[in-house]
Design a protein around this motif. Structure first.
Motif, PDB file in Angstrom:
ATOM      1  N   UNK A   1      43.532  30.726  51.359  1.00  0.00           N
ATOM      2  CA  UNK A   1      43.358  31.311  50.027  1.00  0.00           C
ATOM      3  C   UNK A   1      43.630  30.308  48.909  1.00  0.00           C
ATOM      4  N   UNK A   2      44.362  29.220  49.202  1.00  0.00           N
ATOM      5  CA  UNK A   2      44.637  28.224  48.164  1.00  0.00           C
ATOM      6  C   UNK A   2      43.360  27.515  47.706  1.00  0.00           C
ATOM      7  N   UNK A   3      42.268  27.650  48.497  1.00  0.00           N
ATOM      8  CA  UNK A   3      41.011  27.039  48.088  1.00  0.00           C
ATOM      9  C   UNK A   3      40.278  27.862  47.032  1.00  0.00           C
ATOM     10  N   UNK A   4      40.555  29.184  46.969  1.00  0.00           N
ATOM     11  CA  UNK A   4      39.763  30.016  46.066  1.00  0.00           C
ATOM     12  C   UNK A   4      40.570  30.981  45.206  1.00  0.00           C
ATOM     13  N   UNK A   5      41.897  31.078  45.410  1.00  0.00           N
ATOM     14  CA  UNK A   5      42.664  32.048  44.639  1.00  0.00           C
ATOM     15  C   UNK A   5      44.007  31.471  44.210  1.00  0.00           C
ATOM     16  N   UNK A   6      44.370  31.617  42.928  1.00  0.00           N
ATOM     17  CA  UNK A   6      45.683  31.154  42.470  1.00  0.00           C
ATOM     18  C   UNK A   6      46.810  32.069  42.945  1.00  0.00           C
ATOM     19  N   UNK A   7      46.454  33.276  43.369  1.00  0.00           N
ATOM     20  CA  UNK A   7      47.437  34.257  43.833  1.00  0.00           C
ATOM     21  C   UNK A   7      47.266  34.493  45.330  1.00  0.00           C
ATOM     22  N   UNK A   8      48.298  34.201  46.105  1.00  0.00           N
ATOM     23  CA  UNK A   8      48.208  34.400  47.544  1.00  0.00           C
ATOM     24  C   UNK A   8      48.059  35.885  47.877  1.00  0.00           C
ATOM     25  N   UNK A   9      48.761  36.738  47.119  1.00  0.00           N
ATOM     26  CA  UNK A   9      48.680  38.177  47.365  1.00  0.00           C
ATOM     27  C   UNK A   9      47.265  38.702  47.109  1.00  0.00           C
ATOM     28  N   UNK A  10      46.683  38.316  45.954  1.00  0.00           N
ATOM     29  CA  UNK A  10      45.323  38.744  45.633  1.00  0.00           C
ATOM     30  C   UNK A  10      44.346  38.167  46.638  1.00  0.00           C
ATOM     31  N   UNK A  11      44.571  36.915  47.010  1.00  0.00           N
ATOM     32  CA  UNK A  11      43.683  36.279  47.973  1.00  0.00           C
ATOM     33  C   UNK A  11      43.682  37.007  49.304  1.00  0.00           C
ATOM     34  N   UNK A  12      44.863  37.418  49.783  1.00  0.00           N
ATOM     35  CA  UNK A  12      44.923  38.131  51.061  1.00  0.00           C
ATOM     36  C   UNK A  12      44.218  39.482  50.958  1.00  0.00           C
ATOM     37  N   UNK A  13      44.410  40.160  49.823  1.00  0.00           N
ATOM     38  CA  UNK A  13      43.741  41.452  49.652  1.00  0.00           C
ATOM     39  C   UNK A  13      42.223  41.280  49.682  1.00  0.00           C
ATOM     40  N   UNK A  14      41.724  40.230  49.045  1.00  0.00           N
ATOM     41  CA  UNK A  14      40.284  39.960  49.068  1.00  0.00           C
ATOM     42  C   UNK A  14      39.801  39.699  50.494  1.00  0.00           C
ATOM     43  N   UNK A  15      40.611  38.963  51.277  1.00  0.00           N
ATOM     44  CA  UNK A  15      40.258  38.678  52.669  1.00  0.00           C
ATOM     45  C   UNK A  15      40.179  39.970  53.482  1.00  0.00           C
ATOM     46  N   UNK A  16      41.133  40.876  53.278  1.00  0.00           N
ATOM     47  CA  UNK A  16      41.146  42.143  54.013  1.00  0.00           C
ATOM     48  C   UNK A  16      39.891  42.953  53.716  1.00  0.00           C
ATOM     49  N   UNK A  17      39.564  43.095  52.434  1.00  0.00           N
ATOM     50  CA  UNK A  17      38.387  43.879  52.039  1.00  0.00           C
ATOM     51  C   UNK A  17      37.115  43.245  52.601  1.00  0.00           C
ATOM     52  N   UNK A  18      37.011  41.931  52.476  1.00  0.00           N
ATOM     53  CA  UNK A  18      35.820  41.226  52.946  1.00  0.00           C
ATOM     54  C   UNK A  18      35.681  41.338  54.461  1.00  0.00           C
ATOM     55  N   UNK A  19      36.781  41.179  55.182  1.00  0.00           N
ATOM     56  CA  UNK A  19      36.743  41.242  56.648  1.00  0.00           C
ATOM     57  C   UNK A  19      36.320  42.629  57.122  1.00  0.00           C
ATOM     58  N   UNK A  20      36.812  43.668  56.466  1.00  0.00           N
ATOM     59  CA  UNK A  20      36.395  45.031  56.816  1.00  0.00           C
ATOM     60  C   UNK A  20      34.890  45.218  56.594  1.00  0.00           C
TER      61      UNK A  20
END
Length: 390
Positions: free
Chosen positions: A124-143
């Motif tokens: 997530x450090x490649x695309x998001x300044x927030x690790x928490x927001x980045x993980x949430x985006x990953x969860x939604x995208x993966x689903x």
């Protein structure tokens, strides 16, 4: 069976996805299946060669080093693939080639299988300044990706558990990616190895710890350099094989620490077996791997493992038999000291390393994947028959 594999990454790129795709193709073809690949070209030019369709693309290194995005229309190639008529579509990546994969599978009403290769929350450090927001985006995208497919293949139980924690309810199967064992079974050319050792300034009478992979922040290579800094009075050298965006920083750390670290840079996949064989022990501090094919390649080359403990190593590291997992620096040093002090243990570990790699052959990989394909094809046909008779 006709199998279409789609992937954003393919040769000449060097990474785990490329290795997995190549070995899957070889394994399937060895079983008599017909395989074609849809991937991205390294230029803006689209073409087809040897059963591989390469779509024009543009560099997207600002998103992720080495990444590319499709830039050319894909309609012509989709028509060609529809005419060929694959029995199953196996997607390997979630971006540029995923939607064409879905379109082909839906049009032909054949299963869409997807292998989830990457733990995106570690990137997530490649695309998001927030690790928490980045993980949430990953969860939604993966689903979302999983919902488009008939089955998700996870290379390890670690990835299976991760996807379950995301709330993915698509059927999950665990199939470890295989490797081409023949690359590591050829006799060692002692004179060539000696020249390579001299070129890399590796002491003949010392112990070499080898690590193969991208030099990137998520790989935690700085931990290995810090460990080596504590071994300046011992004949131990760390050989880093690979390149990446973190290389300059790591070279600076190595120089400042005085640790004996050698940077080999990127090497050809055809030559990498020779670099593994320079090592007495394979080391890794990464916890971002989905499977870590380099671990298995090291074992195939007769190089035992000393790696930071991670669920992806379940079934790979046989503790005290072909290597060890470590949880912190004291355990790392304890295992390394044991390795250095017992020559007979080193011989046993090397022998067991080669033996343990056999279960990860490309042939077994191909057979396991084909079994899932056939099951999903049969299930889809049965659903169609039931729907027609309802």
């Amino acid at each position: 069976m006709k199998v279409l594999i789609t992937t954003d990454w393919y040769i000449p790129a060097v990474n785990g996805v490329v290795t997995s795709v190549q070995n899957l193709r070889r394994g399937l073809e060895a079983e008599g299946h017909e395989v074609r690949i849809l991937t991205l070209s390294q230029t803006a030019h689209s073409f087809e060669q040897d059963g591989v369709i390469q779509i024009g693309s543009l560099a997207a290194g600002k998103i992720y080093p080495g990444a590319r995005l499709r830039s050319h229309p894909v309609g012509k190639w989709i028509k060609e693939l529809l005419a060929w008529g694959p029995d199953v579509v196996h997607s390997q990546c979630e971006f540029s080639t995923f939607l064409p994969a879905r379109r082909i599978a839906e049009t032909l009403d054949v299963p869409l299988i997807h292998t989830y290769h990457t733990v995106y929350e570690d990137y997530t450090h490649y695309f998001s300044p927030s690790k928490r927001w980045g993980r949430r985006a990953v969860v939604v995208f993966s689903r979302w990706v999983a919902a488009q497919t008939d089955c998700i293949i996870a290379p390890t139980e670690k990835i299976c558990s991760l996807l379950e924690s995301y709330g993915v309810d698509t059927e999950l199967r665990v199939i470890p990616s295989g490797i081409d064992l023949s690359r590591f079974s050829s006799p060692v050319d002692a004179s060539a190895q000696a020249r390579l050792r001299q070129a890399l300034d590796l002491p003949e009478d010392g112990v070499t710890l080898v690590s193969v992979g991208r030099l990137a922040e998520e790989k935690n290579t700085q931990e290995l350099i810090a460990f080596l800094a504590r071994l300046k009075d011992r004949p131990v050298t760390l050989l880093l094989v690979g390149d990446g965006p973190d290389r300059a920083r790591l070279e600076g750390l190595a120089a400042a620490s005085g640790a004996r670290v050698r940077f080999a840079g990127m090497v050809s996949p055809l030559e990498v077996a020779d670099y593994y064989r320079l090592g007495d022990l394979f080391v890794s501090a990464s916890s971002s791997e989905t499977q870590g094919l380099t671990y298995i390649e090291a074992l195939a080359g007769g190089v035992p493992l000393l790696c930071r403990a991670d669920p992806c190593l379940t079934g790979v590291v046989q503790e005290g038999v072909n290597g060890w997992q470590y949880h912190g620096q004291e355990e790392f040093f304890a295992r390394l000291e044991q390795f250095l002090a017992q020559p007979e243990l080193r011989s046993s570990l090397a022998r067991q390393a080669r033996e343990s790699a056999r279960s990860f052959s490309g042939e077994i990989f191909g057979k396991r994947a084909a079994a899932v394909y056939q099951e999903m094809i049969t299930r889809k046909k049965n659903r169609g028959v039931k729907g027609a008779s309802a």
